[in-house]
Structure formats: C-alpha cells, structure tokens
Design an enzyme around this catalytic site. Sequence first.
Site, PDB file in Angstrom:
ATOM      1  N   SER A  38     -54.427 -13.748  86.508  1.00  0.00           N
ATOM      2  CA  SER A  38     -55.588 -13.182  85.831  1.00  0.00           C
ATOM      3  C   SER A  38     -56.932 -13.529  86.442  1.00  0.00           C
ATOM      4  O   SER A  38     -57.861 -12.714  86.402  1.00  0.00           O
ATOM      5  CB  SER A  38     -55.588 -13.581  84.353  1.00  0.00           C
ATOM      6  OG  SER A  38     -55.557 -14.979  84.201  1.00  0.00           O
ATOM      7  N   ASP A 237     -62.348 -19.878  76.599  1.00  0.00           N
ATOM      8  CA  ASP A 237     -60.908 -20.091  76.486  1.00  0.00           C
ATOM      9  C   ASP A 237     -60.416 -21.230  77.379  1.00  0.00           C
ATOM     10  O   ASP A 237     -59.230 -21.580  77.357  1.00  0.00           O
ATOM     11  CB  ASP A 237     -60.136 -18.810  76.808  1.00  0.00           C
ATOM     12  CG  ASP A 237     -60.395 -18.274  78.218  1.00  0.00           C
ATOM     13  OD1 ASP A 237     -61.024 -18.979  79.035  1.00  0.00           O
ATOM     14  OD2 ASP A 237     -59.955 -17.141  78.494  1.00  0.00           O
ATOM     15  N   HIS A 240     -60.188 -18.938  81.946  1.00  0.00           N
ATOM     16  CA  HIS A 240     -60.686 -17.919  82.865  1.00  0.00           C
ATOM     17  C   HIS A 240     -62.113 -18.213  83.338  1.00  0.00           C
ATOM     18  O   HIS A 240     -62.932 -18.719  82.567  1.00  0.00           O
ATOM     19  CB  HIS A 240     -60.641 -16.540  82.199  1.00  0.00           C
ATOM     20  CG  HIS A 240     -59.258 -16.098  81.868  1.00  0.00           C
ATOM     21  ND1 HIS A 240     -58.803 -15.994  80.564  1.00  0.00           N
ATOM     22  CD2 HIS A 240     -58.217 -15.753  82.670  1.00  0.00           C
ATOM     23  CE1 HIS A 240     -57.542 -15.592  80.584  1.00  0.00           C
ATOM     24  NE2 HIS A 240     -57.161 -15.453  81.844  1.00  0.00           N
TER      25      HIS A 240
END
Length: 269
Positions: A38, A237, A240
Amino acid sequence: MSKQNSNLKGMGISRSSNSQSQSEAPKCKQIFVLSGQSNMAGRGGVIDHNKRWDGVVPPECQPNPSILRLNAHLFWEEAREPLHADIDARKQCGVGPGMAFANMVRERVGLVGLVPCAVGGTALKEWARGEHLYENMVKRVRAAMKEGEGGEVKALLWYQGESDTSTHHDAEAYQGKMEKLISDAREDLQLPLLPIIQVAIASGDEKYMEIVREAQLRIKLPNVACVDAKGLPLKGDNLHLTTEAQVKLGQMLADAYLNNFDSSKPSSS
C-alpha cells in the site's frame, strides 16, 4: 503540433490528429516499475477511514506530458495521481512516491514510463514466482517493453514488508524470499542486471518490524540499493505515509536511481 500531443503520439496513445506528422520518430521511454504494497500504491491524502482521497496533488506530483503510465488494460496514458487507482482497485488510492520520483528523474532521462503494480495488504509470499501478483507484474513489464518503440526497463522500485511483520516466521524468512524474487524477476524479464531500489519499511507490527528492516538493509546483491523510510511522517493509522512523506520518499528514490544507476548525463545545452 503541441509538445503534449507529440509525446503521446510517440507512445501509441489514442489521441489522434490529422495534422500530425507521420515521419516523427517516437521518443525512447525509460521504464520504471512500481511494486509492493500500500505505501507504494499510495495512501497519501486518503481520509474518512480510508474511504476517500482528498484530491490534493502537490507541485512535485503534478502530471507532465513526459510522464506516462501503463494502465490496467496495458495501454500507455499520461500519468496522474492516483497512479494505482485501477491496479490496487479494491482500496482507495491516493498519493504515492511514483509521480515525485518521475518528475525528478525526467529532468535527466527524458520520457518516463511508469508501470504501477503494487497492491495493498500483500505479503512477500504472495509475490513469489507462480503467484498471481508476481505473474501479473511480469506480464505488465513485458507489455511495457513491447508497446511503442525503444522502451527500456531502467529499474524496479519496491516498497513492501509491512505485512511480513505479523509473524516471526515471515520476518525471519524475508531476506531469502526477497533475494529469490529479485533473481526470478531478473531471469523472467531477461534483465540479469536490472537495478532494484527497495524501501526499508517505516511501519508495521513493532514486534517484528526491525527484523524485516534489517533483512532489507542487509541485502547486498549486485545492482540493489535501499532507501530508508524510517522517520518519514505517518498518517494517524501509524501505517501509511502522509502525502508530504510520499513526496520526500519519491525524491529519495530518484536520488538513489540517479546516483547509483543512471548512465545519462545532464544536457550541457
């Protein structure tokens, strides 16, 4: 004819004009593969519990007619954020490092062709030869080399490993599996000296994150470089990279490529 139409025509992109000259030689594109999970696909600016991208594109990530990307249907088009929107299609994508990288290297190498392949939440075992993600990456890179004329794969940029911090077994196996992936990709693409630039992860399960990071930094195969993302700002979070961090990472990757692998010289004109 405009500069943009000239570049797009040279890459076989569907933008037609009857006034375009048929004698123009296509420009040689320098191909860079973007792969991993990601943080390579990009979550910069993704908000509302990862459901929406804020649409903010920093100046360093703005589109340019000299930056193309291979889309999910294996056609070249002008690149723009989010680069992985149709590749990591099950997740909301935002800003990754690819456009900041491309805008920096294009000043040296000219026409850039990006091949996005990253998919969020994937462990290294899912990128092994024979697995769907690996085979799709190889398929896309082969297509990139065939489309248009004169394209040359210059490097594979790899940012992955967070999903391998969940268990001690996966973390301990990381170096061997990554070295195998590098060997397999070079063999299958018939590019035995393909430059690989990996990113040492900045996040993951704290219990085993350092084992994966050490494995990434320990790989000493020929034509393999590593940039360290540790210390770059993370989103709320704690997984990321922020948009600003992705811009910085793209520039770090560009520096690594230009300083270690680029054989071209800046124009003296």
